[in-house]
Design a protein around this motif. Structure first.
Motif, PDB file in Angstrom:
ATOM      1  N   GLN A  25       0.831  -1.220   0.000  1.00  0.00           N
ATOM      2  CA  GLN A  25       0.000   0.000   0.000  1.00  0.00           C
ATOM      3  C   GLN A  25       0.858   1.258   0.000  1.00  0.00           C
ATOM      4  O   GLN A  25       0.542   2.221  -0.672  1.00  0.00           O
ATOM      5  CB  GLN A  25      -0.933  -0.018   1.208  1.00  0.00           C
ATOM      6  N   SER A  26       1.938   1.224   0.800  1.00  0.00           N
ATOM      7  CA  SER A  26       2.861   2.374   0.793  1.00  0.00           C
ATOM      8  C   SER A  26       4.199   1.936   1.382  1.00  0.00           C
ATOM      9  O   SER A  26       4.287   0.889   2.046  1.00  0.00           O
ATOM     10  CB  SER A  26       2.287   3.524   1.631  1.00  0.00           C
ATOM     11  N   TYR A  27       5.209   2.738   1.131  1.00  0.00           N
ATOM     12  CA  TYR A  27       6.506   2.487   1.771  1.00  0.00           C
ATOM     13  C   TYR A  27       7.259   3.795   1.889  1.00  0.00           C
ATOM     14  O   TYR A  27       7.055   4.714   1.095  1.00  0.00           O
ATOM     15  CB  TYR A  27       7.326   1.444   0.999  1.00  0.00           C
ATOM     16  N   GLU A  28       8.104   3.861   2.915  1.00  0.00           N
ATOM     17  CA  GLU A  28       8.902   5.091   3.101  1.00  0.00           C
ATOM     18  C   GLU A  28      10.231   4.735   3.745  1.00  0.00           C
ATOM     19  O   GLU A  28      10.306   3.794   4.545  1.00  0.00           O
ATOM     20  CB  GLU A  28       8.151   6.094   3.981  1.00  0.00           C
ATOM     21  N   GLY A  29      11.253   5.507   3.379  1.00  0.00           N
ATOM     22  CA  GLY A  29      12.561   5.323   3.994  1.00  0.00           C
ATOM     23  C   GLY A  29      12.535   5.823   5.425  1.00  0.00           C
ATOM     24  O   GLY A  29      11.795   6.748   5.757  1.00  0.00           O
ATOM     25  N   ILE A  30      13.352   5.199   6.294  1.00  0.00           N
ATOM     26  CA  ILE A  30      13.414   5.605   7.705  1.00  0.00           C
ATOM     27  C   ILE A  30      14.727   6.345   7.921  1.00  0.00           C
ATOM     28  O   ILE A  30      15.798   5.853   7.570  1.00  0.00           O
ATOM     29  CB  ILE A  30      13.341   4.366   8.630  1.00  0.00           C
ATOM     30  N   ALA A  31      14.610   7.548   8.503  1.00  0.00           N
ATOM     31  CA  ALA A  31      15.802   8.399   8.640  1.00  0.00           C
ATOM     32  C   ALA A  31      16.763   7.899   9.726  1.00  0.00           C
ATOM     33  O   ALA A  31      17.975   8.045   9.601  1.00  0.00           O
ATOM     34  CB  ALA A  31      15.370   9.826   8.957  1.00  0.00           C
ATOM     35  N   GLU A  32      16.221   7.296  10.804  1.00  0.00           N
ATOM     36  CA  GLU A  32      17.100   6.903  11.918  1.00  0.00           C
ATOM     37  C   GLU A  32      18.003   5.732  11.510  1.00  0.00           C
ATOM     38  O   GLU A  32      17.694   4.993  10.583  1.00  0.00           O
ATOM     39  CB  GLU A  32      16.291   6.463  13.140  1.00  0.00           C
ATOM     40  N   SER A  37      20.082   0.487   5.141  1.00  0.00           N
ATOM     41  CA  SER A  37      18.918   1.220   4.628  1.00  0.00           C
ATOM     42  C   SER A  37      17.663   0.534   5.150  1.00  0.00           C
ATOM     43  O   SER A  37      17.501  -0.687   4.993  1.00  0.00           O
ATOM     44  CB  SER A  37      18.902   1.187   3.102  1.00  0.00           C
ATOM     45  N   ASN A  38      16.795   1.314   5.781  1.00  0.00           N
ATOM     46  CA  ASN A  38      15.565   0.756   6.361  1.00  0.00           C
ATOM     47  C   ASN A  38      14.336   1.424   5.764  1.00  0.00           C
ATOM     48  O   ASN A  38      14.333   2.641   5.569  1.00  0.00           O
ATOM     49  CB  ASN A  38      15.548   0.965   7.880  1.00  0.00           C
ATOM     50  N   PHE A  39      13.304   0.624   5.514  1.00  0.00           N
ATOM     51  CA  PHE A  39      12.043   1.137   4.961  1.00  0.00           C
ATOM     52  C   PHE A  39      10.887   0.592   5.785  1.00  0.00           C
ATOM     53  O   PHE A  39      10.931  -0.566   6.233  1.00  0.00           O
ATOM     54  CB  PHE A  39      11.867   0.676   3.504  1.00  0.00           C
ATOM     55  N   ARG A  40       9.882   1.443   5.959  1.00  0.00           N
ATOM     56  CA  ARG A  40       8.647   0.994   6.598  1.00  0.00           C
ATOM     57  C   ARG A  40       7.670   0.654   5.476  1.00  0.00           C
ATOM     58  O   ARG A  40       7.372   1.489   4.621  1.00  0.00           O
ATOM     59  CB  ARG A  40       8.079   2.112   7.485  1.00  0.00           C
ATOM     60  N   LEU A  41       7.187  -0.594   5.458  1.00  0.00           N
ATOM     61  CA  LEU A  41       6.262  -1.046   4.414  1.00  0.00           C
ATOM     62  C   LEU A  41       4.883  -1.217   5.014  1.00  0.00           C
ATOM     63  O   LEU A  41       4.747  -1.818   6.084  1.00  0.00           O
ATOM     64  CB  LEU A  41       6.643  -2.429   3.871  1.00  0.00           C
ATOM     65  N   THR A  42       3.868  -0.724   4.325  1.00  0.00           N
ATOM     66  CA  THR A  42       2.499  -1.044   4.732  1.00  0.00           C
ATOM     67  C   THR A  42       1.888  -1.872   3.606  1.00  0.00           C
ATOM     68  O   THR A  42       1.909  -1.444   2.438  1.00  0.00           O
ATOM     69  CB  THR A  42       1.672   0.233   4.955  1.00  0.00           C
ATOM     70  N   THR A  43       1.435  -3.054   3.967  1.00  0.00           N
ATOM     71  CA  THR A  43       0.782  -3.915   2.982  1.00  0.00           C
ATOM     72  C   THR A  43      -0.637  -4.188   3.490  1.00  0.00           C
ATOM     73  O   THR A  43      -0.996  -3.782   4.606  1.00  0.00           O
ATOM     74  CB  THR A  43       1.512  -5.266   2.806  1.00  0.00           C
ATOM     75  N   LYS A  45      -1.548  -6.744   4.684  1.00  0.00           N
ATOM     76  CA  LYS A  45      -1.449  -7.623   5.862  1.00  0.00           C
ATOM     77  C   LYS A  45      -0.860  -6.919   7.093  1.00  0.00           C
ATOM     78  O   LYS A  45      -0.729  -7.526   8.141  1.00  0.00           O
ATOM     79  CB  LYS A  45      -0.570  -8.838   5.537  1.00  0.00           C
ATOM     80  N   GLY A  46      -0.456  -5.659   6.965  1.00  0.00           N
ATOM     81  CA  GLY A  46       0.076  -4.956   8.141  1.00  0.00           C
ATOM     82  C   GLY A  46       1.306  -4.133   7.822  1.00  0.00           C
ATOM     83  O   GLY A  46       1.601  -3.843   6.659  1.00  0.00           O
ATOM     84  N   VAL A  47       2.030  -3.773   8.891  1.00  0.00           N
ATOM     85  CA  VAL A  47       3.232  -2.936   8.744  1.00  0.00           C
ATOM     86  C   VAL A  47       4.465  -3.803   8.994  1.00  0.00           C
ATOM     87  O   VAL A  47       4.476  -4.635   9.918  1.00  0.00           O
ATOM     88  CB  VAL A  47       3.196  -1.758   9.747  1.00  0.00           C
ATOM     89  N   PHE A  48       5.499  -3.594   8.190  1.00  0.00           N
ATOM     90  CA  PHE A  48       6.731  -4.387   8.299  1.00  0.00           C
ATOM     91  C   PHE A  48       7.938  -3.474   8.096  1.00  0.00           C
ATOM     92  O   PHE A  48       7.788  -2.357   7.595  1.00  0.00           O
ATOM     93  CB  PHE A  48       6.748  -5.496   7.232  1.00  0.00           C
ATOM     94  N   ILE A  49       9.095  -3.966   8.486  1.00  0.00           N
ATOM     95  CA  ILE A  49      10.345  -3.233   8.250  1.00  0.00           C
ATOM     96  C   ILE A  49      11.174  -4.027   7.239  1.00  0.00           C
ATOM     97  O   ILE A  49      11.381  -5.239   7.408  1.00  0.00           O
ATOM     98  CB  ILE A  49      11.150  -3.071   9.561  1.00  0.00           C
ATOM     99  N   LEU A  50      11.619  -3.322   6.217  1.00  0.00           N
ATOM    100  CA  LEU A  50      12.510  -3.932   5.223  1.00  0.00           C
ATOM    101  C   LEU A  50      13.903  -3.340   5.431  1.00  0.00           C
ATOM    102  O   LEU A  50      14.059  -2.114   5.476  1.00  0.00           O
ATOM    103  CB  LEU A  50      12.008  -3.584   3.816  1.00  0.00           C
ATOM    104  N   THR A  51      14.885  -4.184   5.589  1.00  0.00           N
ATOM    105  CA  THR A  51      16.276  -3.710   5.724  1.00  0.00           C
ATOM    106  C   THR A  51      17.095  -4.192   4.533  1.00  0.00           C
ATOM    107  O   THR A  51      17.061  -5.389   4.195  1.00  0.00           O
ATOM    108  CB  THR A  51      16.905  -4.230   7.035  1.00  0.00           C
TER     109      THR A  51
END
Ligand code: ATP
Ligand code: HSE
Length: 316
Positions: A25-32, A37-43, A45-51
């Protein structure tokens, strides 16, 4: 800044077809974060972290870390669980990098804390050590006494007097620690987190809700992990040691896993070692990171002060 690798939406959508995670549904890079490189993914089925793991990570080490996180999560520790694809594998490749998706943990790291947060960290760490004993694979701590020596040998002051003084002090502290560091058999060992700083522990209201960032985890003295936390959590902004925070952390730890008399006796030395470890990794980065790099360099002198404090005490 912690998005080193650009991620194209098409590539990500294709990547997700290997999982049973629904539709993106959406994804964004995480600044911290600074390592990967880390991204927050919303699908759906929920929210996940992609590294996406960047150059400093040796891909051959990843199965150890992912296995450890999976083991802890299954044993009830609130840590990210690596998500496996339909083929049963958690580790894959995306944008030319080793890549993993993990479950998202609720909560936020604390910027201000107190005795009860320190006690909660102590309890969680002791549980992690207990259940970690069931994870048999070993990983040598690359940042052990030998690793410290290697880091220090690769630091040059470049004529900067304050760096020169710091390097000289680190050399003499290291020489002392080389003589006094416990032998492997002296204290209980097992898998430890080894970087349980406040930014890696999440709280929901006042309850500890999770621990992240297991990529320094390794096999070492269990009490060394506690020593790392006493350094990272138990000093004020002005570097005053807060013994009531330290005592609360130790109390929380011992409510679950009492320290042996040997571990107690070695704790001040382990605290010095932990301070030197962070002094040296920060010093190394200070010296080797270009001043115009986007990454903010962490201050090694903060750990010089902690080290000096612990070197003057024979108690914690
Ligand atoms: N499982 C998770 N659940 C929720 N948020 C997460 C999770 N993993 C990472 N994050 C978020 O991503 C940020 C960066 O993660 P992390 O600290 O692991 O980055 P890193 O660059 O790999 O490590 P380092 O802190 O060593 O630089 C965290 O501060 C947190 O906001
Ligand atoms: N926790 C480390 C950074 C990388 O994990 C430090 O503060 O130096």
């Amino acid at each position: 800044m912690a998005v080193y690798t650009e991620l194209q939406e098409d590539a990500l959508r294709h990547f997700l077809t290997s999982y049973d995670l629904g539709t993106l549904q959406s994804y964004e890079g995480i600044a911290e974060g600074i390592e990967n490189s880390n991204f927050r993914l919303t699908t759906t089925k929920g929210v996940f972290i992609l590294t996406l793991f960047e150059k400093r990570m040796n891909p051959e080490e990843l199965p150890w870390f992912l296995g450890f996180m999976g083991h802890l999560a299954q044993e009830g520790i609130a840590c990210p669980l690596p998500v496996v694809g339909r083929d049963g594998e958690a580790l894959r490749t995306l944008a030319g990098r080793p890549a993993v998706i993990v479950t998202f943990l609720q909560g936020k790291s604390l910027t201000e804390y107190d005795t009860s947060s320190c006690e909660a960290v102590g309890r969680m760490m002791a549980r992690l050590h207990q259940v970690g004993q069931g994870y048999a694979p070993m990983r040598r701590n690359a940042l052990d006494v030998l690793g410290w020596k290697d880091l220090l040998e690769r630091c040059r002051s470049g004529g900067d007097p304050s760096l020169e003084a710091l390097i000289t002090e680190a050399q003499s502290r290291l020489a002392w620690l080389e003589e006094h560091w416990p032998d492997e058999q002296t204290l209980p060992r097992g898998p430890i987190h080894a970087d349980m700083f406040p930014d890696n522990v999440f709280f929901n209201q006042s309850a500890l809700s999770g621990v992240i960032d297991f990529y320094f985890a390794c096999t070492d003295f269990l009490a060394y992990d506690l020593a790392i936390c006493l350094n990272a959590w138990c000093f004020d902004q002005d570097m005053t040691y807060r013994s009531e925070w330290a005592q609360s952390m130790i109390k929380g730890y011992e409510a679950i896993r009492p320290l042996s008399p040997q571990e107690r006796a070695f704790l001040p030395i382990l605290c010095q070692g932990a301070a030197l470890r962070f002094l040296l990794t920060r010093l190394y980065d200070w010296v080797h990171t270009p001043k115009d790099a986007l990454v903010t360099r962490k201050d090694p002198w903060e750990y010089q002060k902690r080290l000096a404090f612990f070197a003057e005490q024979d108690y914690v």
